[in-house]
Design a protein around this motif. Structure first.
Motif, PDB file in Angstrom:
ATOM      1  N   LEU A  78       0.840  -1.193   0.000  1.00 42.09           N
ATOM      2  CA  LEU A  78       0.000   0.000   0.000  1.00 42.09           C
ATOM      3  C   LEU A  78       0.877   1.245   0.000  1.00 42.09           C
ATOM      4  CD1 LEU A  78      -1.603   0.780   3.482  1.00 42.09           C
ATOM      5  CD2 LEU A  78       0.403  -0.682   3.188  1.00 42.09           C
ATOM      6  N   ARG A 129     -14.299   4.118  -0.558  1.00 41.16           N
ATOM      7  CA  ARG A 129     -14.220   2.998   0.385  1.00 41.16           C
ATOM      8  C   ARG A 129     -15.354   2.002   0.124  1.00 41.16           C
ATOM      9  NH1 ARG A 129     -12.270   1.692   5.436  1.00 41.16           N
ATOM     10  NH2 ARG A 129     -11.144   3.672   5.670  1.00 41.16           N
ATOM     11  N   VAL A 132     -14.623  -0.068  -3.221  1.00 39.09           N
ATOM     12  CA  VAL A 132     -13.567  -1.097  -3.217  1.00 39.09           C
ATOM     13  C   VAL A 132     -13.842  -2.194  -2.196  1.00 39.09           C
ATOM     14  CG1 VAL A 132     -11.798   0.486  -4.089  1.00 39.09           C
ATOM     15  CG2 VAL A 132     -12.057   0.169  -1.615  1.00 39.09           C
ATOM     16  N   GLU A 133     -14.660  -1.900  -1.184  1.00 35.06           N
ATOM     17  CA  GLU A 133     -15.024  -2.957  -0.250  1.00 35.06           C
ATOM     18  C   GLU A 133     -16.119  -3.854  -0.828  1.00 35.06           C
ATOM     19  OE1 GLU A 133     -15.820  -1.172   3.565  1.00 35.06           O
ATOM     20  OE2 GLU A 133     -13.676  -1.039   4.062  1.00 35.06           O
ATOM     21  N   ARG A 163      -7.003   6.839  -2.794  1.00 32.69           N
ATOM     22  CA  ARG A 163      -5.810   6.080  -2.418  1.00 32.69           C
ATOM     23  C   ARG A 163      -5.016   6.791  -1.324  1.00 32.69           C
ATOM     24  NH1 ARG A 163      -0.938   3.999  -6.368  1.00 32.69           N
ATOM     25  NH2 ARG A 163      -0.538   6.233  -6.534  1.00 32.69           N
ATOM     26  N   LEU A 168      -5.682   1.843   0.956  1.00 33.78           N
ATOM     27  CA  LEU A 168      -5.990   0.844  -0.059  1.00 33.78           C
ATOM     28  C   LEU A 168      -4.821  -0.116  -0.217  1.00 33.78           C
ATOM     29  CD1 LEU A 168      -7.667   2.899  -2.938  1.00 33.78           C
ATOM     30  CD2 LEU A 168      -8.725   1.844  -0.925  1.00 33.78           C
ATOM     31  N   HIS A 185      -7.506  -3.095  -5.789  1.00 34.73           N
ATOM     32  CA  HIS A 185      -7.411  -2.589  -4.424  1.00 34.73           C
ATOM     33  C   HIS A 185      -8.680  -2.849  -3.626  1.00 34.73           C
ATOM     34  CE1 HIS A 185      -4.779  -0.132  -7.003  1.00 34.73           C
ATOM     35  NE2 HIS A 185      -4.039   0.072  -5.944  1.00 34.73           N
ATOM     36  N   THR A 186      -8.490  -3.055  -2.329  1.00 30.92           N
ATOM     37  CA  THR A 186      -9.564  -2.963  -1.356  1.00 30.92           C
ATOM     38  C   THR A 186      -8.993  -2.240  -0.139  1.00 30.92           C
ATOM     39  OG1 THR A 186     -11.321  -4.150  -0.176  1.00 30.92           O
ATOM     40  CG2 THR A 186      -9.141  -5.182  -0.213  1.00 30.92           C
ATOM     41  N   THR A 187      -9.798  -2.060   0.901  1.00 29.44           N
ATOM     42  CA  THR A 187      -9.273  -1.343   2.064  1.00 29.44           C
ATOM     43  C   THR A 187      -8.484  -2.286   2.964  1.00 29.44           C
ATOM     44  OG1 THR A 187     -11.223  -1.739   3.435  1.00 29.44           O
ATOM     45  CG2 THR A 187     -11.229   0.245   2.046  1.00 29.44           C
TER      46      THR A 187
END
Length: 368
Positions: A78, A129, A132-133, A163, A168, A185-187
């Motif tokens: 990250l 958020r 990406v979640e 980002r 991320l 990407h995710t958190t």
């Protein structure tokens, strides 16, 4: 040598201290996760460099030693120090990101300020958020979806706002040896299943930096981290730090018990990967390379080329050339080398080829 009661460390003293902290005087028996933690992460714009960086530092390191950590979520990739992608342990992701949050926000303002002017960035971050979640997204895909909500804005700037404001992490297969393609990407919270730390004071981070890169000045700490105004934290830490000066009179801080083997300690040849943090983590980099060498190693488009060390200092660059069934390690020295050093580089280069070129039937090390 001392100035008053303060010891002066010359260039070779600082070089050997740095090599010792960086596990480059002798290969360490630390496990891969322990080494990544000790180094406070490894700069990792591309997937492969951290593997080479650990190979050159650890005894018996194999690709799977790191790949398994990526797959099991024990290490993650990250944006952290200097606003660049780092490979860090899950614990350091949780601990370091809050400390660096302010610097990342400032970096966003400096790079994309005009394109984001007037936007409610907290709303951008919240929607990013959520997106990406729901499913891991590339930055391009994230930008496109954010542009559905803010069609008048630059999608790339919107994605980078998320980002920098939201932790991320890049999900596998990104970060696996030899894998290519765009990063999704995710958190960090969703990937690791736990929240970030609540502590944002830089004190512990500074001590960790010194353990891996010291002795160092306040400016060195700021260059490595991308943060400003660290003098206040160093002032708090000063009573428990050792203090030295370099040959220019600059104050250098260090952990009292950290290794400082002295400039006469032998240093074996070593191969460093692209983007190795040892070249990026000081304002004054003369302890590892000259300004002339820096101009050759650091490209205008932001690449940092792979290098090799002779007697502890950068002495040239290397590249791997591969064709079907054959691999060559090409060394480009910056100046004449002693025969003993050429032999040592050839021997160590053969080991690097065995690690990095794997199944190639034909391997050679040659000097350009």
């Amino acid at each position: 040598m001392t100035t008053g009661d303060m010891r002066v460390l010359d260039r070779r003293d600082l070089n050997r201290a740095l090599l010792a902290r960086q596990l480059l005087l002798e290969r360490s028996t630390l496990p891969a996760a322990g080494a990544v933690a000790h180094l406070v992460g490894m700069q990792a714009q591309a997937p492969n460099p951290p593997y080479v960086g650990l190979w050159t530092r650890l005894a018996g390191f194999a690709v799977e030693d790191l790949a398994s950590l990526v797959r099991s979520r024990e290490v993650v990739r990250l944006v952290l120090m200097r606003g660049t992608i780092h490979l860090v342990t899950a614990d350091d992701c949780v601990a370091l990101r809050p400390v660096l949050a302010g610097a990342l926000r400032q970096g966003l303002k400096g790079t994309f300020g005009r394109k984001l002017e007037g936007l409610d960035l907290e709303k951008v971050a919240a929607l990013g958020r959520e997106l990406v979640e729901r499913e891991p997204l590339t930055l391009g895909g994230l930008g496109e979806r954010l542009a559905d909500r803010w069609p008048e804005r630059d999608p790339f700037a919107l994605a980078n706002a998320v980002r920098n404001l939201v932790p991320l992490v890049q999900v596998p297969p990104r970060g696996l040896w030899g894998e290519s393609g765009q990063a999704a990407h995710t958190t960090a919270e969703a990937w690791l299943g736990r929240p970030l730390a609540g502590q944002d004071a830089p004190d512990t981070m500074i001590e960790r930096y010194l353990a891996a890169f010291g002795p160092a000045s306040v400016k060195d700490m700021q260059v490595w981290s991308g943060m400003t105004r660290l003098a206040e934290a160093v002032k708090r830490l000063r009573p428990r730090l050792a203090v030295f000066r370099d040959e220019s009179g600059r104050e250098l801080f260090d952990l009292p018990g950290a290794p400082r083997p002295g400039g006469r300690a032998p240093a074996p040849v070593r191969f460093l990967p692209d983007f190795d943090n040892i070249l990026l983590s000081h304002a004054d980099r003369s302890r590892i390379l000259t300004e002339e060498q820096r101009a050759r190693v650091f490209t205008r488009n932001g690449l940092i080329r792979p290098t090799f060390l002779v007697d502890g200092f950068v002495a040239g660059m290397w590249r791997l050339e591969q064709t079907r069934g054959a691999a060559a390690l090409v060394l480009e020295p910056f100046g004449p080398l002693r025969e003993a050093d050429r032999e040592a580089l050839t021997e160590e280069g053969g080991r690097l080829l065995a690690f990095a070129a794997g199944p190639a039937a034909s391997r050679e090390v040659r000097f350009a």
